[in-house]
Design a protein around this motif. Sequence first.
Motif, PDB file in Angstrom:
ATOM      1  N   LYS A 115       0.865  -1.268  -0.146  1.00 40.71           N
ATOM      2  CA  LYS A 115       0.072   0.000  -0.104  1.00 40.71           C
ATOM      3  C   LYS A 115       1.045   1.143   0.100  1.00 40.71           C
ATOM      4  O   LYS A 115       1.802   1.254   0.666  1.00 40.71           O
ATOM      5  N   LEU A 116       0.704   2.091  -1.051  1.00 38.35           N
ATOM      6  CA  LEU A 116       1.614   3.148  -1.089  1.00 38.35           C
ATOM      7  C   LEU A 116       1.502   4.181  -0.126  1.00 38.35           C
ATOM      8  O   LEU A 116       2.633   4.382   0.714  1.00 38.35           O
ATOM      9  N   TYR A 117       0.310   4.556   0.454  1.00 38.07           N
ATOM     10  CA  TYR A 117       0.062   5.629   1.527  1.00 38.07           C
ATOM     11  C   TYR A 117      -1.394   4.675   2.277  1.00 38.07           C
ATOM     12  O   TYR A 117      -2.336   4.503   1.607  1.00 38.07           O
ATOM     13  N   ARG A 118      -0.967   4.885   3.497  1.00 34.70           N
ATOM     14  CA  ARG A 118      -2.359   4.306   4.366  1.00 34.70           C
ATOM     15  C   ARG A 118      -2.462   4.995   5.667  1.00 34.70           C
ATOM     16  O   ARG A 118      -1.490   5.182   6.574  1.00 34.70           O
ATOM     17  N   ALA A 119      -3.480   5.700   5.562  1.00 30.74           N
ATOM     18  CA  ALA A 119      -3.915   6.562   6.978  1.00 30.74           C
ATOM     19  C   ALA A 119      -4.168   5.615   8.027  1.00 30.74           C
ATOM     20  O   ALA A 119      -5.103   4.826   7.734  1.00 30.74           O
ATOM     21  N   CYS A 120      -3.721   5.822   9.341  1.00 31.31           N
ATOM     22  CA  CYS A 120      -4.122   4.917  10.297  1.00 31.31           C
ATOM     23  C   CYS A 120      -5.478   5.067  10.697  1.00 31.31           C
ATOM     24  O   CYS A 120      -6.157   5.906  11.010  1.00 31.31           O
ATOM     25  N   GLY A 121      -6.080   3.449  10.718  1.00 29.86           N
ATOM     26  CA  GLY A 121      -7.236   3.307  10.856  1.00 29.86           C
ATOM     27  C   GLY A 121      -7.848   2.885  12.188  1.00 29.86           C
ATOM     28  O   GLY A 121      -9.081   2.740  12.456  1.00 29.86           O
ATOM     29  N   ASN A 122      -6.829   2.760  13.059  1.00 32.20           N
ATOM     30  CA  ASN A 122      -7.176   2.176  14.393  1.00 32.20           C
ATOM     31  C   ASN A 122      -6.057   2.518  15.565  1.00 32.20           C
ATOM     32  O   ASN A 122      -5.770   1.769  16.453  1.00 32.20           O
TER      33      ASN A 122
END
Length: 254
Positions: free
Chosen positions: A180-187
Motif C-alpha cells: 500500500k503506497l499510503y495508508r492513513a492509520c485506521g485504528n
Amino acid sequence: MTAVAVVPAYGQCGGSGWTGAAAPSSTATTASSTRATTSTAKPSTTAAPSNTPAPPAGITTTLPASAGYTALPTASIITGSFDGHMVKFDRKGSSGDCEEQTETGEEDAVFILESGASISNVIIGKAQAEGIHCRGPCTVTNVWWEDVCEDAITIKQTGAGDVSTINGGGAFHAEDKIGKLYRACGNCATSHERHVQVDNVCLKDGKEGTGINSNWGDTAILTNIKTSSKPSAANVCCAYKGVAKGSEPPKIGW
C-alpha cells in the motif's frame, strides 16, 4: 506501464458527505514543504562520497547507485536538515535489522526526524525494519528504500495545519505498507482527519495505492499515476472505516 485515469485529474477520493465516483483513480502527490533549519546528529559514513551520484531524472524503477555504506547501531536523530549524498544506511546487526513483517517501533528506525526536520539524498538498505519515523511534519527528498521490510516511513504529525512532503525517491520489495503506497492509520489510539496528495508516481506489483478513512473525513487527491495493473485501477484509491484501537478497520469501497 498503464496510466490509471478513472477519476479526473485532481479528483477527490472520499471525505465526509462525499458521494462522488465509485472508482477513484490516478493522480497527485505531495503537499507543500516544511522548512528545516539546523542540522545535527549526522551519521558518519564508512566511505566518504567523493562523487555523489546524480539523482535519477524522471520516474525510474531502478535503485540508484550508492556512494558508500554505513550500518547504524542505533537510530540517527535529525533535528534540522541532513543530506546523505546518496550514501546507503541501514541497521544491519542491530536491534533495528529487518524482522520481515514483525511489528517493531520507532527505536528500530534508521532515521528519526524531529518536527520540521528534513532528509535528502539517502538510500536505506535492506537490513532495516522501520526506515524513517517523523515525529511531526517533515520533508523527505530523493530517499530510496532498497527493501521496505516492515515499514518505509511513519509520519506522526497531529496538528491541524501540519504538512509533510515526500519528493522523489522510491521503495522496493514491500509486502505491507508500500504494498500500500499510503495508508492513513485506521485504528490508532487517537484518530485524526488526514488529507494526502499523490502526484507523478509509478506503482508496480502493489496491492493498493492509497487507503483513507472516509468516516473520519480523510481525502486523497491523485494525479499522474502509472500502474503495472498491480494495483488494479479499482485499488488505486481505497476507502476504509476507521475504528477504535484494537479493532481492524474494514475496507468499505474504492
